[in-house]
Structures are given as C-alpha cells and as structure tokens.
Motif scaffolding. Structure first.
Motif, short mmCIF file in Angstrom:
data_model
loop_
_atom_site.label_atom_id
_atom_site.label_comp_id
_atom_site.label_asym_id
_atom_site.label_seq_id
_atom_site.Cartn_x
_atom_site.Cartn_y
_atom_site.Cartn_z
N ALA A 137 0.84 -1.20 0.00
CA ALA A 137 0.00 0.00 0.00
C ALA A 137 0.87 1.26 0.00
CB ALA A 137 -0.91 0.00 1.22
N GLY A 138 1.98 1.20 0.78
CA GLY A 138 2.90 2.34 0.83
C GLY A 138 3.55 2.57 -0.52
N THR A 139 3.91 1.48 -1.20
CA THR A 139 4.52 1.59 -2.52
C THR A 139 3.53 2.20 -3.51
OG1 THR A 139 5.70 -0.42 -1.99
CG2 THR A 139 5.77 0.29 -4.28
N ALA A 140 2.28 1.76 -3.44
CA ALA A 140 1.26 2.31 -4.34
C ALA A 140 1.07 3.79 -4.09
CB ALA A 140 -0.07 1.57 -4.13
N GLN A 141 1.05 4.17 -2.80
CA GLN A 141 0.89 5.59 -2.43
C GLN A 141 2.06 6.41 -2.99
OE1 GLN A 141 -1.28 7.49 0.19
NE2 GLN A 141 -0.30 8.97 -1.15
N ALA A 142 3.31 5.88 -2.82
CA ALA A 142 4.49 6.61 -3.31
C ALA A 142 4.45 6.70 -4.83
CB ALA A 142 5.75 5.89 -2.84
N GLY A 143 4.12 5.58 -5.49
CA GLY A 143 4.05 5.57 -6.96
C GLY A 143 3.02 6.56 -7.47
N HIS A 144 1.87 6.60 -6.81
CA HIS A 144 0.79 7.53 -7.17
C HIS A 144 1.28 8.97 -7.09
CE1 HIS A 144 -3.37 9.04 -7.25
NE2 HIS A 144 -2.99 9.86 -6.31
N THR A 145 1.97 9.29 -5.97
CA THR A 145 2.47 10.65 -5.76
C THR A 145 3.51 11.01 -6.82
OG1 THR A 145 2.12 10.34 -3.41
CG2 THR A 145 3.48 12.21 -4.05
N VAL A 146 4.46 10.08 -7.04
CA VAL A 146 5.54 10.35 -8.01
C VAL A 146 4.95 10.61 -9.40
CG1 VAL A 146 7.47 9.27 -9.23
CG2 VAL A 146 7.34 9.12 -6.75
N ILE A 147 4.03 9.75 -9.83
CA ILE A 147 3.44 9.89 -11.17
C ILE A 147 2.73 11.24 -11.30
CG2 ILE A 147 1.57 9.08 -12.67
CD1 ILE A 147 2.33 6.25 -11.86
N HIS A 148 1.94 11.59 -10.29
CA HIS A 148 1.17 12.82 -10.41
C HIS A 148 2.03 14.07 -10.34
CE1 HIS A 148 -2.09 9.99 -10.08
NE2 HIS A 148 -2.85 10.93 -10.58
N VAL A 149 3.12 14.01 -9.57
CA VAL A 149 4.04 15.16 -9.54
C VAL A 149 4.79 15.24 -10.87
CG1 VAL A 149 6.14 16.05 -8.47
CG2 VAL A 149 4.29 15.20 -7.03
N LEU A 150 5.28 14.09 -11.37
CA LEU A 150 6.04 14.09 -12.62
C LEU A 150 5.18 14.55 -13.81
CD1 LEU A 150 8.28 10.88 -12.53
CD2 LEU A 150 8.95 13.27 -12.30
N VAL A 151 3.91 14.12 -13.83
CA VAL A 151 3.04 14.51 -14.95
C VAL A 151 2.85 16.03 -14.96
CG1 VAL A 151 0.63 14.47 -15.73
CG2 VAL A 151 1.82 12.33 -15.31
N VAL A 152 2.64 16.62 -13.78
CA VAL A 152 2.46 18.08 -13.72
C VAL A 152 3.73 18.79 -14.20
CG1 VAL A 152 2.14 20.03 -12.14
CG2 VAL A 152 0.74 17.98 -11.87
N ILE A 153 4.91 18.30 -13.74
CA ILE A 153 6.18 18.92 -14.16
C ILE A 153 6.36 18.76 -15.67
CG2 ILE A 153 8.70 18.73 -13.98
CD1 ILE A 153 8.27 17.93 -11.02
N ALA A 154 6.07 17.55 -16.19
CA ALA A 154 6.26 17.28 -17.62
C ALA A 154 5.33 18.16 -18.46
CB ALA A 154 6.00 15.80 -17.91
N VAL A 155 4.08 18.32 -18.01
CA VAL A 155 3.13 19.16 -18.77
C VAL A 155 3.60 20.62 -18.75
CG1 VAL A 155 0.79 20.10 -18.75
CG2 VAL A 155 1.13 17.65 -18.50
N ALA A 156 4.11 21.07 -17.59
CA ALA A 156 4.60 22.46 -17.50
C ALA A 156 5.79 22.66 -18.43
CB ALA A 156 4.99 22.78 -16.05
N ILE A 157 6.72 21.69 -18.46
CA ILE A 157 7.90 21.81 -19.33
C ILE A 157 7.47 21.78 -20.80
CG2 ILE A 157 10.00 20.62 -20.10
CD1 ILE A 157 10.42 19.76 -17.18
N ALA A 158 6.62 20.80 -21.15
CA ALA A 158 6.18 20.67 -22.55
C ALA A 158 5.42 21.93 -22.99
CB ALA A 158 5.29 19.44 -22.71
N GLY A 159 4.53 22.45 -22.11
CA GLY A 159 3.78 23.66 -22.44
C GLY A 159 4.70 24.85 -22.63
N GLY A 160 5.70 24.97 -21.73
CA GLY A 160 6.67 26.07 -21.83
C GLY A 160 7.46 25.99 -23.12
N LEU A 161 7.93 24.77 -23.46
CA LEU A 161 8.71 24.58 -24.69
C LEU A 161 7.87 24.91 -25.93
CD1 LEU A 161 10.75 21.31 -24.09
CD2 LEU A 161 11.65 23.58 -24.62
N LEU A 162 6.64 24.45 -25.94
CA LEU A 162 5.77 24.71 -27.09
C LEU A 162 5.50 26.21 -27.25
CD1 LEU A 162 3.20 21.77 -26.90
CD2 LEU A 162 4.92 22.15 -28.66
#
Lengths: 105, 180
Positions: free
Chosen positions: B10-35
């Motif tokens: 459960a802890g691993t799932a929680q950590a994975g969930h957090t990592v994915i959602h933080v990374l997606v936000v960062i990736a969208v911000a970078i991609a949007g900025g680059l575009l």
C-alpha cells in the motif's frame, strides 16, 4: 439499484449520456443544415461528425454551468463499472482511429 | 533510535501515485513552456511540403503512442489505499476546469468542422483552413525537418497518450465496502 448495464441507463449518468446523444444528433443534422446555409458548403460526413461532437460538448458545458450556478453538483461523470467493458472497447477503437488518421492518413 | 518503516504494498502504491502525479504536472509544465517558446521563436512554415515528406507515416511513433497509452492504463493501479477528501478550493478549481474543457472542446470541434470543409477565411481567395490533423502532421514534419529531429514530437506523443490512458482509462482497483 439495478447494477446491470441496462439498469445503469436509468441512473443520472445514463440520462446525461442520452441527452448528449440527442445533442449530438441535433448538431449533426440541425447544425449541418445551418452550416450549409452560413458557409454555402454542403457538409460532408466528417463535418457532420465534428458538428455532432461540438454540439454535445457545448450542451455539456451549458448543463455543467447551469448546475454549478444553481449551487448543485456539476454533472456526475462517474462511470458505472458495468460500462467498463463497452467503454474500454470503444476507447481503444477511438484511440486507434485517431492515431491512424493522424499518423497514417 | 527511530525504527525505519518496512515498505508495504500500500505504501509503494501511495508513493508511486504521488511520483506519477508530480512528474506529470512537471512534464506538462515543461512541454507547455517549450511549445510556447517554439511558437515565439520559430517561423510558421508556409506549407508542409518537405523534401523528407516520407517522415510520415511513422510506425515507431504509432507504437510509442500505444505503449504510452497502455502504460498510463496499467499505472492507474497505483492508488492510495485511503482516498483524501477534496478541499473546497480544489473542488472550485476542478469545476472551473470541467466547464473550460467542455467549452474549449466544443470550439475545437467546430474549428475541425470548418477546417474539414476547407472554407476560405475572408471570402474566396483567402487562406483555407485545414482539419486539425493537417496541423498535427505539419508540426511533426516541421519538428523532424527543422527543429529537433523529432525529439519534441516523441515527448509530446508519449506524454499525451500516457495522460489519456492514465486519466480516462486508468486501471483503478475497485474498492469494495467491507462486509459487516
């Protein structure tokens, strides 16, 4: 409540989906006629499909805004589990179609 | 001495969930900025005829989209065991986002209808609008031929299809109420 696929059609999500289908049909045919009158171009099937989706999205926008302004919850987009099988298949076909027309056309 | 917690599923799932959602936000911000930056610094091509027009169709690009889509779907299993309740502020923003998405999607598909009919802007002889797929293909060709050799395209395809698979078709486990 009846949890089957047909039973779920009576739930709010089923009624909203039905209203969206009606809005899409109005967009495809009524919108198509209006499109021809305004632009003087006979709408192809692709144009009608785009107008149908546009009309459905606009109806969803109006419905959501109306409900929020009345202090109610926005439209409940929770998908009943009994729809998963149909939606999964439809989604895969739709994504394949989008990728195919974008990349291979 | 403080004992280290033993990692749980459960802890691993929680950590994975957090990592994915933080990374997606960062990736969208970078991609949007680059575009946005690319829109400012590059000149729009007059047309999409390149010597290397064989750049499309691109089967590896198609494969990347499919793999990213299913990766997003499968990683939907990583959800925290205890769902947090939405704050009023979060609920307000999500409602605004929902209304905006419907309105923008409606405008986009109306544009698609006008583009598919290839209607000239400003009367006969004006520039013709094209379907959205035309602009997507044009951007891919332009990126491959003149901008990054396709790096931006690969990033945009992977991110878009990952988000689509994760949010719209996430393989969320069904949490059943405990029998009393």
């Amino acid at each position: 409540m009846d949890e089957s696929f047909w039973g779920s059609l009576r739930a709010p999500i089923g009624q909203i989906a039905g209203a969206l289908v009606v809005a899409a049909l109005v967009g495809a045919f009524g919108g198509g006629a209006l499109f021809e009158r305004v632009f003087g171009v006979a709408p192809s099937s692709f144009v009608r499909e785009s107008l149908a989706v546009s009309a459905a999205c606009f109806f969803a926008f109006l419905l959501t805004t109306y409900r929020i302004l009345r202090g109610e919850k926005p439209i409940d987009v929770h998908i009943p589990p009994s729809w998963n099988l149909f939606l999964s298949a439809a989604l895969v076909i739709l994504v394949g179609f989008l990728i195919g027309t974008t990349v291979f056309r | 001495m403080k004992r280290l917690k033993r990692p749980t599923l459960a802890g691993t799932a929680q950590a994975g969930h957090t990592v994915i959602h933080v990374l997606v936000v960062i990736a969208v911000a970078i991609a949007g900025g680059l575009l946005g930056w690319l829109t400012l610094v590059t000149r729009n091509p007059l047309d999409c005829v390149y010597p290397g027009a064989e750049a499309l169709p691109d089967p590896p690009l198609f494969l990347l989209g499919v793999v990213s889509f299913f990766a997003g779907h499968i990683l939907g299993r990583l959800v925290p065991e205890e769902r947090t309740r939405a704050t009023p502020r979060s609920r307000k923003w999500s409602r605004l986002a929902m209304v905006s998405v419907f309105l923008v999607a409606s405008a986009v598909f109306f544009f698609e209808a006008v583009g598919t009919a290839e209607i000239a802007v400003g009367g006969p002889g004006g520039a013709k609008l094209e379907p959205i797929t035309y602009y997507v293909r044009c951007a891919i060709l332009h990126d491959k031929a003149q901008i990054s050799g396709g790096v931006f395209t690969w990033g945009a395809i992977a991110l878009t299809f990952f988000i689509a698979g994760h949010w719209f078709w996430g393989d969320r486990p069904v949490i059943r109420p405990r029998a009393t």
